[in-house]
Design an enzyme around this catalytic site. Sequence first.
Site, short mmCIF file in Angstrom:
data_model
loop_
_atom_site.label_atom_id
_atom_site.label_comp_id
_atom_site.label_asym_id
_atom_site.label_seq_id
_atom_site.Cartn_x
_atom_site.Cartn_y
_atom_site.Cartn_z
N PRO A 16 0.95 -1.21 -0.06
CA PRO A 16 -0.04 -0.08 0.17
C PRO A 16 0.90 1.26 -0.03
CG PRO A 16 -0.13 -1.29 2.01
CD PRO A 16 0.90 -1.78 1.45
N ARG A 29 -4.50 1.43 9.10
CA ARG A 29 -4.17 1.99 7.94
C ARG A 29 -4.00 0.87 6.93
NH1 ARG A 29 0.32 6.15 9.85
NH2 ARG A 29 0.08 5.42 12.04
N ARG A 84 -4.68 -3.43 0.90
CA ARG A 84 -4.27 -4.94 1.17
C ARG A 84 -5.33 -5.76 0.61
NH1 ARG A 84 -2.47 -3.00 6.47
NH2 ARG A 84 -0.36 -2.40 6.16
N ASP A 111 7.75 1.57 3.81
CA ASP A 111 8.72 2.24 4.53
C ASP A 111 9.79 1.18 5.34
OD1 ASP A 111 6.73 1.46 6.33
OD2 ASP A 111 6.65 3.29 7.32
N GLU A 163 -3.47 -7.73 11.96
CA GLU A 163 -2.56 -9.09 11.53
C GLU A 163 -3.40 -10.20 12.13
OE1 GLU A 163 -1.47 -6.32 12.83
OE2 GLU A 163 0.29 -5.68 11.92
N ARG A 189 10.82 3.44 10.33
CA ARG A 189 9.74 4.51 10.03
C ARG A 189 10.49 5.79 9.47
NH1 ARG A 189 5.03 5.12 14.05
NH2 ARG A 189 3.72 5.45 12.21
C1 UGA Z 1 1.99 -0.43 11.66
C2 UGA Z 1 2.06 -1.58 10.61
O1 UGA Z 1 3.48 -2.03 10.61
C3 UGA Z 1 1.45 -1.65 9.55
O2 UGA Z 1 1.37 -2.71 8.75
C4 UGA Z 1 0.02 -1.23 9.89
O3 UGA Z 1 -0.93 -0.96 8.70
C5 UGA Z 1 -0.31 -0.07 10.58
O4 UGA Z 1 0.81 -0.03 11.83
C6 UGA Z 1 -1.66 0.45 11.02
O5 UGA Z 1 -1.67 1.48 11.95
O6 UGA Z 1 -2.32 0.04 10.57
P1 UGA Z 1 3.14 2.15 10.71
O7 UGA Z 1 4.64 2.18 10.32
O8 UGA Z 1 2.66 2.65 11.76
O9 UGA Z 1 2.93 0.58 10.49
O10 UGA Z 1 2.24 2.48 9.29
P2 UGA Z 1 2.59 3.13 8.12
O11 UGA Z 1 3.66 2.38 7.71
O12 UGA Z 1 2.64 4.74 7.98
O13 UGA Z 1 1.47 2.57 6.91
C7 UGA Z 1 1.49 1.25 6.64
C8 UGA Z 1 1.14 1.24 5.07
O14 UGA Z 1 0.12 1.70 4.63
C9 UGA Z 1 2.54 1.80 4.34
O15 UGA Z 1 2.92 1.00 2.95
C10 UGA Z 1 1.64 3.14 3.79
O16 UGA Z 1 2.29 3.80 2.89
C11 UGA Z 1 0.41 2.72 3.68
N1 UGA Z 1 -0.79 3.89 4.03
C12 UGA Z 1 -0.50 4.60 5.16
C13 UGA Z 1 -1.67 4.19 3.14
O17 UGA Z 1 -1.74 3.61 2.20
N2 UGA Z 1 -2.51 5.18 3.18
C14 UGA Z 1 -2.31 5.98 4.62
O18 UGA Z 1 -3.06 6.87 4.86
C15 UGA Z 1 -1.48 5.75 5.28
MN MN Z 2 5.52 1.66 8.48
#
Ligand code: UGA
Ligand code: MN
Length: 244
Positions: free
Chosen positions: A8, A76, A81, A108, A194, A223
């Site tokens: 994503p 998120r 997914r 990331d 998960e 991050r």
């Molecule tokens: C943690 C987990 O590692 C993620 O797998 C989980 O989705 C997330 O928490 C969550 O809160 O749901 P984190 O590093 O906090 O991860 O989250 P991000 O890396 O900011 O986002 C996860 C993925 O979703 C990234 O690939 C990001 O690009 C994508 N994303 C994030 C979106 O597609 N849209 C958004 O608004 C935010």
């Molecule tokens: Mn992340």
Amino acid sequence: PTIYAITPTYSRPVQKAELTRLANTFRQVAQLHWILVEDAAARSELVSRFLARAGLPSTHLHVPTPRRYKRPGLPRATEQRNAGLAWLRQRHQHQRSQPGVLFFADDDNTYSLELFQEMRTTRKVSVWPVGLVGGRRYERPLVENGKVVGWYTGWRADRPFAIDMAGFAVSLQVILSNPTAVFKRRGSQPGMQESDFLKQITTVEELEPKANNCTKVLVWHTRTEKVNLTNEPKYHLDTVKIEV
Ligand code: UGA
Ligand code: MN
């Protein structure tokens, strides 16, 4: 087996930098198909152009997160997914025995090449440690006699599968034979995504430990710091158009 990586991604100043790091890793992995899912109402120019030059087998999808779900504290990338899962199921509906392994690769994180060797032998669902997550240097499945018997974690140890999204892979067979398994918005608290997903397709007893019985960290939940754009002009001041 082909490895399908579902990523994503959303528009922000660091997006292209993140995707560049990820593509540089994926390009070194044999038989990897990248499913990049934009959190957007349409495919963006930036990502389209990027993928066209990435030199990787890829599929470019998009689905916007509904506005009501774009709030701190909510999970998120649920819709993105699921779009990746739907594409995989659709693509294989008439070729159900093709070998494949799916994993969820956030844009990331940091992935070692060894991780892909490990996950490629997934029979049903495999697991491994994840670094820099859960308020600790790592979280990991606890393994005894080749079986997962618990979780080393510092955060919400009550999770049925106390594992980050980056800590598991699923065979394509399992995805196809559980056609209703998806990520759910309703009732899914952050950190439970998960577990809620894995509960639908496997049991703890069935998990296959990788990375030397889950004793090696091969992926890190890095991050990226929010960029400082305080000196960015309000209007385009540069003399030419810049691809950034
Ligand atoms: C943690 C987990 O590692 C993620 O797998 C989980 O989705 C997330 O928490 C969550 O809160 O749901 P984190 O590093 O906090 O991860 O989250 P991000 O890396 O900011 O986002 C996860 C993925 O979703 C990234 O690939 C990001 O690009 C994508 N994303 C994030 C979106 O597609 N849209 C958004 O608004 C935010
Ligand atoms: Mn992340």
